[in-house]
Design a protein around this motif. Sequence first.
Motif, PDB file in Angstrom:
ATOM      1  N   ASN A 135       0.800  -1.171  -0.056  1.00  0.00           N
ATOM      2  CA  ASN A 135      -0.188   0.122  -0.100  1.00  0.00           C
ATOM      3  C   ASN A 135       0.798   1.237  -0.265  1.00  0.00           C
ATOM      4  O   ASN A 135       1.530   1.479   0.966  1.00  0.00           O
ATOM      5  CB  ASN A 135      -0.821  -0.004   1.221  1.00  0.00           C
ATOM      6  CG  ASN A 135      -1.860   1.360   1.232  1.00  0.00           C
ATOM      7  OD1 ASN A 135      -1.595   2.148   0.327  1.00  0.00           O
ATOM      8  ND2 ASN A 135      -2.660   1.133   2.108  1.00  0.00           N
ATOM      9  N   PRO A 136       0.909   1.906  -1.163  1.00  0.00           N
ATOM     10  CA  PRO A 136       1.762   3.042  -1.200  1.00  0.00           C
ATOM     11  C   PRO A 136       1.479   4.199  -0.110  1.00  0.00           C
ATOM     12  O   PRO A 136       2.076   4.998  -0.075  1.00  0.00           O
ATOM     13  CB  PRO A 136       1.774   3.524  -2.715  1.00  0.00           C
ATOM     14  CG  PRO A 136       0.409   3.169  -3.150  1.00  0.00           C
ATOM     15  CD  PRO A 136       0.084   1.683  -2.193  1.00  0.00           C
ATOM     16  N   ARG A 137       0.077   4.196   0.206  1.00  0.00           N
ATOM     17  CA  ARG A 137      -0.285   5.414   1.191  1.00  0.00           C
ATOM     18  C   ARG A 137       0.290   4.830   2.513  1.00  0.00           C
ATOM     19  O   ARG A 137       0.273   5.985   3.419  1.00  0.00           O
ATOM     20  CB  ARG A 137      -1.842   5.503   1.218  1.00  0.00           C
ATOM     21  CG  ARG A 137      -2.155   5.964  -0.022  1.00  0.00           C
ATOM     22  CD  ARG A 137      -3.566   6.312  -0.314  1.00  0.00           C
ATOM     23  NE  ARG A 137      -4.016   6.979   0.959  1.00  0.00           N
ATOM     24  CZ  ARG A 137      -3.689   8.301   1.236  1.00  0.00           C
ATOM     25  NH1 ARG A 137      -3.150   8.914   0.328  1.00  0.00           N
ATOM     26  NH2 ARG A 137      -4.065   9.014   2.449  1.00  0.00           N
ATOM     27  N   GLU A 138       0.875   3.723   2.931  1.00  0.00           N
ATOM     28  CA  GLU A 138       1.189   3.440   4.201  1.00  0.00           C
ATOM     29  C   GLU A 138       2.763   3.764   4.378  1.00  0.00           C
ATOM     30  O   GLU A 138       3.589   3.092   3.979  1.00  0.00           O
ATOM     31  CB  GLU A 138       0.948   2.001   4.480  1.00  0.00           C
ATOM     32  CG  GLU A 138      -0.195   2.103   5.664  1.00  0.00           C
ATOM     33  CD  GLU A 138      -0.851   0.670   5.659  1.00  0.00           C
ATOM     34  OE1 GLU A 138       0.031  -0.216   6.080  1.00  0.00           O
ATOM     35  OE2 GLU A 138      -1.924   0.658   5.821  1.00  0.00           O
ATOM     36  N   VAL A 139       2.982   5.126   4.562  1.00  0.00           N
ATOM     37  CA  VAL A 139       4.301   5.430   4.486  1.00  0.00           C
ATOM     38  C   VAL A 139       4.810   4.875   6.189  1.00  0.00           C
ATOM     39  O   VAL A 139       4.317   5.569   7.117  1.00  0.00           O
ATOM     40  CB  VAL A 139       4.439   6.937   4.379  1.00  0.00           C
ATOM     41  CG1 VAL A 139       5.844   7.321   4.857  1.00  0.00           C
ATOM     42  CG2 VAL A 139       3.816   7.265   3.120  1.00  0.00           C
ATOM     43  N   PRO A 140       5.906   4.094   6.268  1.00  0.00           N
ATOM     44  CA  PRO A 140       6.366   4.131   7.708  1.00  0.00           C
ATOM     45  C   PRO A 140       6.497   5.372   8.354  1.00  0.00           C
ATOM     46  O   PRO A 140       7.478   6.156   8.018  1.00  0.00           O
ATOM     47  CB  PRO A 140       7.583   3.261   7.506  1.00  0.00           C
ATOM     48  CG  PRO A 140       8.025   3.334   6.084  1.00  0.00           C
ATOM     49  CD  PRO A 140       6.913   3.673   5.264  1.00  0.00           C
ATOM     50  N   SER A 141       6.104   5.645   9.729  1.00  0.00           N
ATOM     51  CA  SER A 141       6.314   6.625  10.482  1.00  0.00           C
ATOM     52  C   SER A 141       7.478   6.600  11.252  1.00  0.00           C
ATOM     53  O   SER A 141       7.867   5.708  11.844  1.00  0.00           O
ATOM     54  CB  SER A 141       4.926   6.930  11.576  1.00  0.00           C
ATOM     55  OG  SER A 141       5.073   7.958  12.207  1.00  0.00           O
ATOM     56  N   PRO A 142       8.307   7.867  10.966  1.00  0.00           N
ATOM     57  CA  PRO A 142       9.675   7.970  11.869  1.00  0.00           C
ATOM     58  C   PRO A 142       9.334   7.894  13.453  1.00  0.00           C
ATOM     59  O   PRO A 142      10.076   7.834  14.125  1.00  0.00           O
ATOM     60  CB  PRO A 142      10.116   8.960  11.259  1.00  0.00           C
ATOM     61  CG  PRO A 142       9.017   9.865  10.791  1.00  0.00           C
ATOM     62  CD  PRO A 142       7.952   8.997  10.453  1.00  0.00           C
ATOM     63  N   LEU A 143       7.923   8.166  13.574  1.00  0.00           N
ATOM     64  CA  LEU A 143       7.503   8.461  15.093  1.00  0.00           C
ATOM     65  C   LEU A 143       7.519   7.078  15.817  1.00  0.00           C
ATOM     66  O   LEU A 143       7.350   7.129  17.177  1.00  0.00           O
ATOM     67  CB  LEU A 143       6.545   9.411  15.297  1.00  0.00           C
ATOM     68  CG  LEU A 143       6.651  10.849  15.005  1.00  0.00           C
ATOM     69  CD1 LEU A 143       5.505  11.623  14.686  1.00  0.00           C
ATOM     70  CD2 LEU A 143       7.422  11.379  16.341  1.00  0.00           C
ATOM     71  N   VAL A 144       7.157   6.008  15.219  1.00  0.00           N
ATOM     72  CA  VAL A 144       6.957   4.732  15.994  1.00  0.00           C
ATOM     73  C   VAL A 144       8.207   4.539  16.595  1.00  0.00           C
ATOM     74  O   VAL A 144       9.346   4.503  16.243  1.00  0.00           O
ATOM     75  CB  VAL A 144       6.616   3.628  14.943  1.00  0.00           C
ATOM     76  CG1 VAL A 144       6.417   2.325  15.548  1.00  0.00           C
ATOM     77  CG2 VAL A 144       5.357   3.948  14.231  1.00  0.00           C
TER      78      VAL A 144
END
Lengths: 177, 154
Positions: free
Chosen positions: A28-37
């Motif tokens: 899913n290209p909209r699921e960008v891994p968040s740097p905040l996790v």
Amino acid sequence: MVRYLKYLTPLVVFLVVVWFLGRGLYLNPREVPSPLVDKPAPVFSVADLHRPERQFSSEKMMGQVWILNVWASWCRACRDEHPLFVELGRKNIVPIVGLNYKDQRGDALEWLRALGDPYVASAYDVDGRVGMDFGVYGVPETYVIDKQGIIRYKHIGPVTAKSLETKVVALVKELQQ
Amino acid sequence: MKRALACLMLLSAMVTSPLLTAKEAALMAEDPVLEKRVMALAHELRCLVCQNQSLGDSHSDFAIDLRTEMREQMKQGKNDDQVVDFMVERYGDFIRFRPPVKSTTFLLWFGPFILLVIGAAVLFISLKKRKRSVKTTPLNDEERKRAEALLGDK
């Protein structure tokens, strides 16, 4: 043997390409891994949605596992996922805080009245500042924050009954141990 | 997911009223140097909502918010790197159209060159092999005469 290798090479190359392209179809290209996790959640203090004269401060939530649900009354997908949060709220497993994102106070309150209010507190992020600190780019978004105030999971887009159960609630229970 | 996307697109269509863009046009007139800097940097950053547009090209609410933020930070005297860092802290490296070189992006940056070197090596080796397999036997007198006749040499 070497002769066969020559003819097999294009096939192998082809299969590798197919594998990569095929995998791409299911990402899913909209699921960008968040740097905040796995990083501390931004601390914020904004007006309470229900009582404008009061402030909601995220520091209040320290020491317990909690869920932050970012929503807005103009967001169609929020309406889809909302009943799931109402149901989760009823179970009293985990406190859910609502972050009302770039919304009109009246619309938001009306929305909660009509659809149910599962939130222990609602923060009113009128200008989207808090959302920006959380890296919100598409509502709804849901965060699981642990006792130390670390973001442990971020869900982009509406949760489904399955993703809420297997990802969010499962993680919450694990963190509460 | 589709619904969320539709929701966002509808939102950007509705909320990105001409007012906001007009506001930016006014800002352009007010401080063209700052505005140029904002737009130059915005073209280096990806609009996460629209993804294949830059923050500079997009009229989505998201892009307008972030451009406003960039403008504010630049006014406060932050340099371009500091503004980009602010964005990366929140939205990740993905927001940059030019990802930084690090271990996870190594293949992205150098993969094409590695493939080029492999290709060149394969070409070189196969050319050498072919050269060896071609037999060069000198022509005898009769063949030479025929060749000369065919080529029209006296």
